[in-house]
Scaffold this motif. Structure first.
Motif, PDB file in Angstrom:
ATOM      1  N   LEU A   1       9.227   0.472  -4.529  1.00 12.81           N
ATOM      2  CA  LEU A   1       8.689  -0.812  -4.094  1.00 12.81           C
ATOM      3  C   LEU A   1       8.693  -0.907  -2.574  1.00 12.81           C
ATOM      4  N   ARG A   2       9.796  -0.520  -1.934  1.00 14.08           N
ATOM      5  CA  ARG A   2       9.883  -0.545  -0.470  1.00 14.08           C
ATOM      6  C   ARG A   2       8.777   0.303   0.148  1.00 14.08           C
ATOM      7  N   THR A   3       8.611   1.507  -0.348  1.00 19.71           N
ATOM      8  CA  THR A   3       7.603   2.421   0.190  1.00 19.71           C
ATOM      9  C   THR A   3       6.197   1.856   0.013  1.00 19.71           C
ATOM     10  N   SER A   4       5.907   1.325  -1.153  1.00 15.43           N
ATOM     11  CA  SER A   4       4.575   0.762  -1.421  1.00 15.43           C
ATOM     12  C   SER A   4       4.287  -0.423  -0.513  1.00 15.43           C
ATOM     13  N   ILE A   5       5.258  -1.291  -0.342  1.00 12.61           N
ATOM     14  CA  ILE A   5       5.062  -2.464   0.506  1.00 12.61           C
ATOM     15  C   ILE A   5       4.880  -2.046   1.958  1.00 12.61           C
ATOM     16  N   GLN A   6       5.694  -1.116   2.436  1.00  8.71           N
ATOM     17  CA  GLN A   6       5.562  -0.652   3.816  1.00  8.71           C
ATOM     18  C   GLN A   6       4.183  -0.052   4.069  1.00  8.71           C
ATOM     19  N   GLN A   7       3.719   0.782   3.160  1.00  7.77           N
ATOM     20  CA  GLN A   7       2.385   1.384   3.304  1.00  7.77           C
ATOM     21  C   GLN A   7       1.316   0.301   3.349  1.00  7.77           C
ATOM     22  N   HIS A   8       1.466  -0.699   2.510  1.00  9.48           N
ATOM     23  CA  HIS A   8       0.475  -1.771   2.459  1.00  9.48           C
ATOM     24  C   HIS A   8       0.501  -2.619   3.737  1.00  9.48           C
TER      25      HIS A   8
ATOM     26  N   SER B   1      -1.627  -1.689   6.899  1.00 10.51           N
ATOM     27  CA  SER B   1      -3.065  -1.958   6.971  1.00 10.51           C
ATOM     28  C   SER B   1      -3.412  -3.439   6.821  1.00 10.51           C
ATOM     29  N   ASN B   2      -2.405  -4.297   6.719  1.00 14.28           N
ATOM     30  CA  ASN B   2      -2.679  -5.723   6.546  1.00 14.28           C
ATOM     31  C   ASN B   2      -2.989  -6.364   7.900  1.00 14.28           C
ATOM     32  N   PRO B   3      -4.117  -7.054   8.026  1.00 11.39           N
ATOM     33  CA  PRO B   3      -4.511  -7.627   9.318  1.00 11.39           C
ATOM     34  C   PRO B   3      -3.581  -8.738   9.828  1.00 11.39           C
ATOM     35  N   TYR B   4      -2.790  -9.345   8.959  1.00  9.33           N
ATOM     36  CA  TYR B   4      -1.871 -10.400   9.384  1.00  9.33           C
ATOM     37  C   TYR B   4      -0.572  -9.848   9.970  1.00  9.33           C
ATOM     38  N   VAL B   5      -0.318  -8.571   9.787  1.00  3.36           N
ATOM     39  CA  VAL B   5       0.967  -7.978  10.171  1.00  3.36           C
ATOM     40  C   VAL B   5       0.818  -7.225  11.490  1.00  3.36           C
ATOM     41  N   SER B   6       1.561  -7.698  12.507  1.00  2.31           N
ATOM     42  CA  SER B   6       1.533  -6.992  13.788  1.00  2.31           C
ATOM     43  C   SER B   6       2.667  -5.979  13.876  1.00  2.31           C
ATOM     44  N   SER B   7       3.776  -6.250  13.187  1.00  2.00           N
ATOM     45  CA  SER B   7       4.890  -5.299  13.138  1.00  2.00           C
ATOM     46  C   SER B   7       5.803  -5.679  11.986  1.00  2.00           C
ATOM     47  N   PHE B   8       6.637  -4.715  11.576  1.00  2.00           N
ATOM     48  CA  PHE B   8       7.623  -4.969  10.540  1.00  2.00           C
ATOM     49  C   PHE B   8       8.771  -3.989  10.708  1.00  2.00           C
TER      50      PHE B   8
ATOM     51  N   LEU C   1      10.670 -10.121  -3.999  1.00  2.00           N
ATOM     52  CA  LEU C   1       9.856  -9.308  -4.906  1.00  2.00           C
ATOM     53  C   LEU C   1      10.690  -8.416  -5.806  1.00  2.00           C
ATOM     54  N   ARG C   2      11.986  -8.612  -5.817  1.00  2.00           N
ATOM     55  CA  ARG C   2      12.848  -7.779  -6.673  1.00  2.00           C
ATOM     56  C   ARG C   2      12.425  -7.932  -8.124  1.00  2.00           C
ATOM     57  N   GLY C   3      12.281  -6.798  -8.789  1.00  2.00           N
ATOM     58  CA  GLY C   3      11.895  -6.800 -10.191  1.00  2.00           C
ATOM     59  C   GLY C   3      10.396  -6.650 -10.426  1.00  2.00           C
ATOM     60  N   TYR C   4       9.604  -6.722  -9.378  1.00  2.00           N
ATOM     61  CA  TYR C   4       8.161  -6.564  -9.515  1.00  2.00           C
ATOM     62  C   TYR C   4       7.800  -5.078  -9.547  1.00  2.00           C
ATOM     63  N   THR C   5       6.681  -4.768 -10.166  1.00  2.00           N
ATOM     64  CA  THR C   5       6.132  -3.422 -10.025  1.00  2.00           C
ATOM     65  C   THR C   5       5.457  -3.362  -8.654  1.00  2.00           C
ATOM     66  N   ALA C   6       5.170  -2.165  -8.187  1.00  2.00           N
ATOM     67  CA  ALA C   6       4.529  -2.015  -6.881  1.00  2.00           C
ATOM     68  C   ALA C   6       3.181  -2.739  -6.848  1.00  2.00           C
ATOM     69  N   GLU C   7       2.408  -2.604  -7.902  1.00  2.00           N
ATOM     70  CA  GLU C   7       1.096  -3.244  -7.956  1.00  2.00           C
ATOM     71  C   GLU C   7       1.212  -4.774  -7.929  1.00  2.00           C
ATOM     72  N   GLU C   8       2.134  -5.318  -8.716  1.00  2.00           N
ATOM     73  CA  GLU C   8       2.359  -6.767  -8.727  1.00  2.00           C
ATOM     74  C   GLU C   8       2.822  -7.252  -7.358  1.00  2.00           C
ATOM     75  N   ALA C   9       3.731  -6.498  -6.752  1.00  2.00           N
ATOM     76  CA  ALA C   9       4.298  -6.889  -5.461  1.00  2.00           C
ATOM     77  C   ALA C   9       3.224  -6.937  -4.379  1.00  2.00           C
ATOM     78  N   ILE C  10       2.346  -5.974  -4.361  1.00  2.00           N
ATOM     79  CA  ILE C  10       1.292  -5.947  -3.347  1.00  2.00           C
ATOM     80  C   ILE C  10       0.372  -7.149  -3.495  1.00  2.00           C
ATOM     81  N   MET C  11       0.030  -7.509  -4.723  1.00  2.00           N
ATOM     82  CA  MET C  11      -0.801  -8.698  -4.941  1.00  2.00           C
ATOM     83  C   MET C  11      -0.079  -9.952  -4.457  1.00  2.00           C
ATOM     84  N   GLU C  12       1.229 -10.052  -4.749  1.00  2.00           N
ATOM     85  CA  GLU C  12       2.010 -11.211  -4.307  1.00  2.00           C
ATOM     86  C   GLU C  12       2.133 -11.249  -2.789  1.00  2.00           C
TER      87      GLU C  12
END
Length: 71
Positions: free
Chosen positions: A46-53, A56-63, A8-19
């Motif tokens: 971007l790191r912070t936005s993805i981590q926050q997202h 709450s994602n139901p597919y993610v048990s840990s990261f 996701l390098r180069g994406y905006t936070a909003e674009e990255a979350i959708m991807e």
């Protein structure tokens, strides 16, 4: 076929979350148990936005953050 990582390098936070949502849907349907999300360093927005997202994602048990040498 779906890759075990998404870059996701180069994406905006909003674009990255959708991807990430699209990618995790596909990874789940493909039966992948573990995937890597590459976000780069930069300012950390971007790191912070993805981590926050991921919290709450139901597919993610840990990261975790990548270790030295993982890219």
């Amino acid at each position: 076929h779906i890759s075990q990582e998404i870059d996701l390098r180069g994406y905006t936070a909003e674009e990255a979350i959708m991807e990430v949502d699209r990618y995790l849907d596909d990874a789940f349907l493909a039966g992948l148990g573990e995937v890597s999300i590459i976000h780069g360093k930069g300012t950390g927005v971007l790191r912070t936005s993805i981590q926050q997202h991921l919290k709450s994602n139901p597919y993610v048990s840990s990261f975790r953050l990548g270790k030295y040498g993982e890219g």
